[in-house]
Enzyme design. Structure first.
Site, PDB file in Angstrom:
ATOM      1  N   HIS A 573       0.826  -1.206   0.000  1.00  0.00           N
ATOM      2  CA  HIS A 573       0.000   0.000   0.000  1.00  0.00           C
ATOM      3  C   HIS A 573       0.863   1.260   0.000  1.00  0.00           C
ATOM      4  CE1 HIS A 573      -3.087   2.767   2.158  1.00  0.00           C
ATOM      5  NE2 HIS A 573      -3.137   2.931   0.854  1.00  0.00           N
ATOM      6  N   HIS A 578       1.521   4.751  -2.935  1.00  0.00           N
ATOM      7  CA  HIS A 578       1.709   6.141  -2.492  1.00  0.00           C
ATOM      8  C   HIS A 578       3.122   6.662  -2.768  1.00  0.00           C
ATOM      9  CE1 HIS A 578      -2.005   7.018  -0.094  1.00  0.00           C
ATOM     10  NE2 HIS A 578      -2.120   5.700  -0.197  1.00  0.00           N
ATOM     11  N   HIS A 765      -4.211   0.745  -6.467  1.00  0.00           N
ATOM     12  CA  HIS A 765      -4.446   1.379  -5.163  1.00  0.00           C
ATOM     13  C   HIS A 765      -5.844   1.059  -4.643  1.00  0.00           C
ATOM     14  CE1 HIS A 765      -5.596   4.734  -2.424  1.00  0.00           C
ATOM     15  NE2 HIS A 765      -4.462   4.375  -1.892  1.00  0.00           N
ATOM     16  N   ASN A 769      -6.590  -0.665  -1.019  1.00  0.00           N
ATOM     17  CA  ASN A 769      -6.905   0.365  -0.023  1.00  0.00           C
ATOM     18  C   ASN A 769      -8.328   0.286   0.506  1.00  0.00           C
ATOM     19  OD1 ASN A 769      -6.261   3.035   1.376  1.00  0.00           O
ATOM     20  ND2 ASN A 769      -8.094   3.552   0.203  1.00  0.00           N
ATOM     21  N   ILE A 915      -6.536   9.099  -1.018  1.00  0.00           N
ATOM     22  CA  ILE A 915      -6.746   8.850   0.413  1.00  0.00           C
ATOM     23  C   ILE A 915      -5.774   7.773   0.847  1.00  0.00           C
ATOM     24  CG2 ILE A 915      -8.496   7.084   0.082  1.00  0.00           C
ATOM     25  CD1 ILE A 915      -8.479   9.729   2.880  1.00  0.00           C
TER      26      ILE A 915
END
Length: 915
Positions: A573, A578, A765, A769, A915
């Site tokens: 993740h 990110h 993602h 997520n 997010i």
């Protein structure tokens, strides 16, 4: 020279429609959005069909050739008008409304906003683009329809020479004392107009920066195609974004640059909060956005910290918009409020307490907490039976956790082996399972440091679970799979287990794929590294049928899940989406002009990522932050992430088909749509992911073909080559010399690179997520940390385990405070904001993103394909043959459904990591 003489264009709304001076409405067309889905996500903007010229033609009979001379007049100046669309705050304080009135007055007298039109044609006198200048005027701006009541329009009138040519850029100078948000400028009155200048940017005050902002038309140009009049501006705009790499960044800056992760620790506050620099030869890592803050007083290598509520710098346009900011602030408040429950428990006890029975966990969902709805969160506490109440002096609200999807239909699913295995294919972390390619299993770690490399999982141990099948036969038939966290964790286990309240192993789990289509766990190996007082320790567990072995097997599975949760959060993740996305975004802004077609393609996939990453560095992955407090690696969390980047991250293997082949979960098959065939057909993440991947790939390839059809057009594109070189050499500087980086010589190379980047930002993602709360918020299903090792027969606690195995199990999990903390974060991270922009959709306010009919048609095709995929996924979830996504109590696999509403939905693919 002659031109069609036109009257001044009256002030008009660019959203509500368009009208000519006759007062009649002409044909409008709907701006392209995500197929029919756009109607479910907000109003659709209307624009003039065919531009101003078409409108003129609509009200004028076609000219006969013999009348042509009569219709022309000698060339004379043209009256044109700029409609400037500005977004105000949706919810304004009284003081802000008063400021608005003053702004309106200043704009009304032409002293607020200056606008300069720059022609695409060169002025022979200045050797730069021809220019005309005007000021925004008008006492009262015109508000737009109620949905956009916070969006207002101003007008600026220009008289331009008849030989001015087409406008290619606009310079905006903000004379006010504060910034404003510019949505777009539309220029009416030119023969070939209207011309759209999408901005979606904050315009800084001249007192903060005397330079005017440059806004380009929505025409995509490769560098070599840039009209002569705006070539210098293209270069100048990029220079202003790149900065000079010096000084501390200010809030109004829009400068993008690179730095290492040197601000996670806070040695000035406490020696315990000192953390090593992540990024560099010793601990390689992708780069983050530079802030330029001074070093800390205690350590010159560590950047000084900025703590909440003060913001960490990100370039101005990267910050959350108002709806997102409100949603995220509410989420952060919710996280704080959730923590009141365990905090109150701590107040009534000398120390944090574990769950004592499973009903303690159920209370988090079934009972709840009445909370004071204010900022100070002061409370006085009373107990009444099992209910925890607060005596409140202001408004109240009831707060409790939602029942997670994993136990909503079947409270006991998490206990079963087949559910433990199913989640490796259809859970929140379906990207680590791989085929077992060879036996025996051998570690790649240095045996001189970590002991014998051979696994304790023997052939005999596996074969006793295979009902007569040999290991060799099972490997040949691709029936054995492994979840292997041994090598990534073992070097850290000694340090992790020295932390208070942390006990972990390095795990391996072997699975068997049955003929009935189920994945079944066979054996778990839990290892401890050699210590001065003890040799390497390897324990092997099977499920067994005796009560004691059954409970020990549960504990072993919990330790595997804890390993899995750590790798999911820190590697799959945070790192792979990110952190790795951040350099792509920085390089795109620094090296690709906003006119560049590839910038326009990538722009939706960069939204909010730098801001959410900055917030994570401030509160989640920082020293003493929530990740350290809630996951097994503790203070070594980012070192584990760095080790994973060093040993396993490769850009070329981040493409979904390549990743599946690397893990042996697919084999090459040219007859299949993506060129690969899944080894396990019922692998929901991979099956749905390949549908999304192929749709992105088709869209990207057709887009690239539109702009790079000429030979050598990719290699001759200086901006594009600089972009890719900077991603490799600066953004991923610690991997810059790796041989596996893709070349960028052809349109096929470019399409592959872009498809991977867009997949990582969107589908990848989303898949890892938005299932965090549905799967992770029931603590026994996915414990993020374990506090005890499994009791052995010669341990003092073994007798306690035999007497009360449930208590041993629960006391091994996170405490109430730790659990509710991570649940609150998972809830926030799993939430879609109401302003989320999903894959294949265009925000109606950004509808004029490109002036290219063919591209808009291709985008509509992409949108339609995603709608089809959504229907295909729904059908799969009802297919009783697909046992990993349907059946009694099994939640459907929806994480890769493209669309979603707001909130925790367990579905939806946003365009970007938001997010």
């Amino acid at each position: 020279m002659y031109a069609l003489k036109q009257p001044p264009i009256p002030f008009k709304s660019s959203i509500a429609g368009s009208r000519r001076s006759t007062g009649k409405f002409f044909k409008v067309r709907t701006a392209p959005t995500f197929g029919s889905r756009s109607n479910r996500h907000g109003s659709v903007r209307a624009v003039i069909s065919g531009g101003d010229k078409a409108a003129v033609e609509a009200s004028t009979p076609p000219l006969q050739s013999k009348d042509l001379n009569a219709s022309l007049v000698p060339s004379s100046p043209i009256e044109v008008q700029a409609v400037v669309t500005i977004r105000k705050k949706m919810k304004e304080k009284v003081s802000e409304k008063i400021e608005d009135q003053w702004e309106f007055f200043i704009n009304g007298i032409g002293q607020g906003i200056l606008i300069q039109l720059i022609s695409e044609e060169i002025d022979p006198v200045t050797n730069s683009g021809k220019t005309v200048e005007s000021a925004v005027r008008g006492w009262l701006p015109k508000p737009l329809p109620s949905k956009y009541s916070h969006v207002i329009e101003y007008a600026a009138n220009f008289t331009v020479p008849s030989d001015f040519g087409c406008p290619g850029a606009v310079l905006i100078t903000n004379l006010h004392g504060k910034e404003f948000y510019l949505l777009e400028i539309i220029i009416h009155g030119f023969d070939k107009g209207p011309f759209f200048f999408p901005a979606n940017t904050w315009i800084h005050s001249q007192k903060d920066n005397p330079e005017s902002r440059i806004i380009f038309k929505n025409q995509a140009y490769l560098p070599s195609q840039t009209p002569a009049g705006i070539k210098d501006l293209r270069h100048k705009d990029l220079q202003s974004i790149q900065g000079n790499g010096k000084g501390r960044r200010k809030p109004h800056d829009r400068i993008y640059d690179y730095d290492v992760y040197n601000e996670l620790g806070n040695p000035d506050k406490s020696e315990e909060l000192a953390r090593p620099v992540i990024g560099g030869e010793e601990r390689p890592y992708p780069r983050r956005c530079r802030t330029g803050r001074p070093p800390s007083k205690s350590d010159p290598l560590t950047e000084s910290r900025i703590e909440k509520p003060h913001p960490v710098y990100v370039p101005r346009d990267e910050t959350f918009e108002e709806i997102k900011q409100n949603t995220f602030s509410t989420g952060r408040l919710k996280a704080l409020l959730h923590n009141l429950l365990p905090s109150l428990a701590v107040k009534l006890s000398s120390s944090d307490i574990p769950f004592k029975c499973f009903s303690d966990i159920d209370k988090l969902y079934n009972d709840g907490l009445i909370l004071k709805d204010d900022d100070e969160q002061t409370e006085s506490v009373l107990f009444s039976g099992n209910m925890l109440k607060q005596v409140l002096t202001v408004g109240e609200k009831w707060l409790k956790y939602e029942i997670p999807a994993i136990i909503k239909k079947d409270r006991f699913a998490w206990l079963r082996d087949n559910e433990f295995a199913r989640q490796t294919l259809a859970g929140v972390n379906p990207v680590n399972i791989e085929i077992l390619k060879e036996f025996p299993i051998i570690s790649k770690l240095d045996p001189a440091v970590y002991g014998p490399p051979e696994s304790a999982i023997t052939k005999e141990l596996i074969e006793q679970e295979l009902n007569g099948m040999s290991v060799e036969k099972a490997i040949e038939e691709k029936r054995l799979f492994i979840l292997d966290y041994h090598d990534i964790f073992l070097p850290f286990i000694g340090k992790m287990n020295s932390l208070p309240g942390r006990k972990a192993y390095a795990s391996r789990t072997v699975f068997f794929f049955t003929k009935t289509g189920f994945l079944r766990p066979l054996v778990i190996e839990l290892s401890l590294p050699p210590a001065p007082s003890s040799p390497q320790s390897k324990h092997v567990y099977t499920h067994g049928h005796h009560a004691t072995t059954h409970w020990i097997w549960k504990l072993a599975k919990a330790h595997v899940c804890s390993n899995d949760a750590g790798i999911h959060q820190l590697v799959n993740h945070w790192l792979r989406t990110h952190a790795c996305m951040e350099p792509y975004i920085i390089a795109s802004h620094r090296q690709l002009s906003s006119m560049h077609p590839i910038y326009k393609l990538l722009h939706p996939h960069m939204r909010y990522t730098l801001e959410i990453n900055a917030l994570a560095r401030q509160s989640l992955i920082n020293g003493g932050g929530i990740i350290e407090a809630s996951f097994s690696p503790g203070k070594y969390a980012m070192e584990v992430s760095s080790a994973a980047y060093k040993s396993m991250w490769r850009f070329d293997l981040e493409a979904l088909p390549a990743d599946l082949i690397r893990r042996g979960m697919a084999v090459e098959d040219p007859s299949e749509p993506c060129g690969i065939k899944l080894v396990i057909e019922d692998y929901p993440y991979a099956a749905d992911g390949l549908l999304i991947w192929s749709a992105i790939k088709e869209w990207v390839e057709s887009y690239v073909e539109r702009f790079y059809s000429e030979p050598n057009s990719v290699t001759s594109d200086a901006e594009l080559q600089n972009w890719w070189n900077e991603i490799k050499n600066k953004g991923h500087a610690d991997k810059r010399n790796e041989p596996w980086w893709p070349k960028l010589n052809t349109k096929e190379d470019l399409s592959g690179i872009l498809t991977t980047i867009i997949w990582v930002a969107s589908g990848q993602h989303a898949a890892i997520n938005f299932g965090q709360y549905p799967f992770g918020s029931y603590v026994p299903n996915r414990p993020t940390l374990m506090r005890k090792l499994i009791p052995q027969e010669d341990d003092p606690d073994y007798e306690k385990f035999l007497q009360n195995p449930q208590q041993t199990f629960l006391s091994s999990l996170a405490t109430k405070l730790q659990a509710t903390k991570v649940m609150a974060v998972q809830d926030t991270l799993s939430t879609h904001s109401p302003d989320e922009e999903y894959l294949g959709q265009v925000n109606p306010l950004h509808a004029h993103w490109i002036n290219d009919h063919e591209i808009l048609e291709l985008f509509n095709r992409f949108s339609s394909r995603l709608e089809e995929i959504e229907k295909i996924i729904h059908r799969k979830n009802k297919d009783s043959h697909l046992k990993n996504r349907s059946g009694a109590g099994i939640p459907p696999y929806e994480l890769l459904l493209p669309s979603s509403g707001p909130g925790v939905t367990g579905r939806g693919i946003p365009n970007s990591i938001s997010i």
